[in-house]
Design an enzyme around this catalytic site. Structure first.
Site, short mmCIF file in Angstrom:
data_model
loop_
_atom_site.label_atom_id
_atom_site.label_comp_id
_atom_site.label_asym_id
_atom_site.label_seq_id
_atom_site.Cartn_x
_atom_site.Cartn_y
_atom_site.Cartn_z
N CYS A 185 0.91 -1.17 -0.15
CA CYS A 185 0.14 0.12 -0.10
C CYS A 185 1.01 1.31 -0.18
CB CYS A 185 -0.96 -0.14 1.18
SG CYS A 185 -0.21 -0.43 2.62
N HIS A 242 2.89 -7.56 -8.01
CA HIS A 242 1.76 -7.89 -8.91
C HIS A 242 1.94 -9.18 -10.01
CE1 HIS A 242 1.44 -4.18 -7.08
NE2 HIS A 242 1.16 -3.30 -8.13
N ASP A 298 -2.83 -2.49 -2.10
CA ASP A 298 -2.43 -1.75 -3.15
C ASP A 298 -3.19 -0.29 -3.09
OD1 ASP A 298 -0.69 -0.56 -5.21
OD2 ASP A 298 -2.22 -0.72 -6.65
N ASN A 331 -3.35 5.59 -10.35
CA ASN A 331 -3.64 5.22 -11.94
C ASN A 331 -4.56 3.99 -12.20
OD1 ASN A 331 -1.44 7.14 -12.52
ND2 ASN A 331 0.00 5.52 -11.58
C1 0GY Z 1 1.32 0.05 -7.77
C2 0GY Z 1 1.06 0.63 -8.82
C3 0GY Z 1 1.35 1.65 -9.67
C4 0GY Z 1 2.08 2.87 -9.34
C5 0GY Z 1 2.91 3.05 -8.26
O1 0GY Z 1 4.68 3.99 -7.20
C6 0GY Z 1 3.69 4.13 -7.99
O2 0GY Z 1 3.57 5.14 -8.61
O3 0GY Z 1 3.14 1.75 -7.58
C7 0GY Z 1 0.58 1.70 -11.14
O4 0GY Z 1 0.65 2.76 -11.56
O5 0GY Z 1 0.80 0.56 -11.73
O6 0GY Z 1 2.09 -0.86 -7.50
O7 0GY Z 1 0.80 0.34 -6.84
#
Ligand code: 0GY
Length: 300
Positions: free
Chosen positions: A33, A182, A251, A256
């Site tokens: 998270c 993921h 998460d 996004n």
């Molecule tokens: C995630 C996914 C995303 C973004 C980030 O650090 C981040 O900006 O992790 C994503 O946009 O796929 O892992 O939470």
């Protein structure tokens, strides 16, 4: 009025997630998270690729409690770049209930690394997703890896499935435990037995220092909410093949997401579908994250 305005297409995190039907075991950890800002207190990084809405530590603790979790692992989000102040603040205010994964640059000093460690950081994230970051050159990443190895930290890697073949040798040469975000972001329209996902399975099978987060059905699914059915087989196959090397997380606050914002309670209800036995759930939610982030609390 905040000095930051979220991107026009930014979806706000769910304001009233449902109470999950599934009750996580005592001590369960939400191991992926983020916190965002608040931007007025912890400004977003100039080099960021997106501007989110705020998502504070207190809002994260409220979610943790309402979902029935005990602890969080907060992963530094790219909107904060390598400025880990919001993360450090959250860890320091968590009363020991949160640990962290930071983003650092090769020029970080030993004293700064120690400061992160003292706050509760236990890993660094190497991000290769091009829409999120301009990835550091391999040499810089290797030098970070060598230094954090001595602190007993691990490396979290984030990439998309089509990048794995090219990055494979770099990844397998990393000298620490490596946690894949993921499940390597599989394209779930392809077969679970196809070459792309099987390359990820091979990475896990042949490298015992590799772990996987079985997270983000909402990000991977093409069928979408509420059931995310097309992700189940992918995640369950990893949980069943590598029960001692998997982690789960919400998460939150779901950066996004472009088509829908998941209900975090429904994401918790996804857990028994990918970890169908009590034993698998205990590994996924308690034993494994404690081993990596709170080894001092481990019972076995
Ligand atoms: C995630 C996914 C995303 C973004 C980030 O650090 C981040 O900006 O992790 C994503 O946009 O796929 O892992 O939470």
């Amino acid at each position: 009025m905040s000095q930051f305005t979220p991107d026009a297409d930014w979806l706000h995190w769910h304001q009233s997630p449902s109470k999950p039907h599934y009750k996580p075991p005592a001590g369960a950890v939400d191991a992926h998270c983020h916190v965002f800002g608040p931007g007025d207190q912890f400004p977003f990084a100039p080099e960021r690729k997106y501007t989110p809405c705020d998502a504070s530590k207190d809002q994260l603790w409220a979610l943790r409690d309402s979902l029935g979790f005990a602890r969080n692992v907060i992963v530094q989000a790219t909107c904060h770049g390598a400025d880990n102040r919001a993360l450090i603040d959250a860890l320091q205010q968590s009363q020991g209930l949160a640990r962290g994964v930071a983003t650092v640059k090769p020029d970080i000093s030993d004293a700064q690394l120690q400061h992160l460690h003292d706050a509760g950081v236990r890993g660094v994230r190497f991000n290769f997703v091009k829409r999120l970051v301009d990835a550091l050159p391999f040499d810089g990443l290797k030098s970070i890896a060598e230094r954090i190895k001595h602190m007993g930290w691990h490396i979290v890697i984030y990439f998309e499935a089509q990048e794995l073949a090219e990055l494979y040798d770099f990844f397998t040469a990393l000298p620490t435990t490596v946690v894949v975000d993921h499940m390597g972001r599989p394209d779930v329209s392809k077969s679970v037995d196809g070459p792309e996902f099987q390359l990820f399975v091979k990475l896990m099978r042949e490298n015992e220092n590799f772990w996987s987060k079985v997270t983000c059905p909402e990000r991977l699914s093409l069928q979408g909410p509420p059931h995310y059915n097309d992700v189940v087989l992918f995640a369950r196959s990893i949980v069943e093949a590598f029960p001692q090397r998997v982690l789960w997380g919400t998460d939150w606050p779901h950066p996004n997401m472009k088509t829908h914002m998941p209900d975090d309670g429904k994401l918790v209800d996804f857990i028994p579908r990918i970890a169908p036995t009590v034993e698998l759930q205990r590994h996924l939610l308690v034993n494994n994250p404690l081993r990596l982030y709170w080894p001092e609390l481990q019972e076995n």
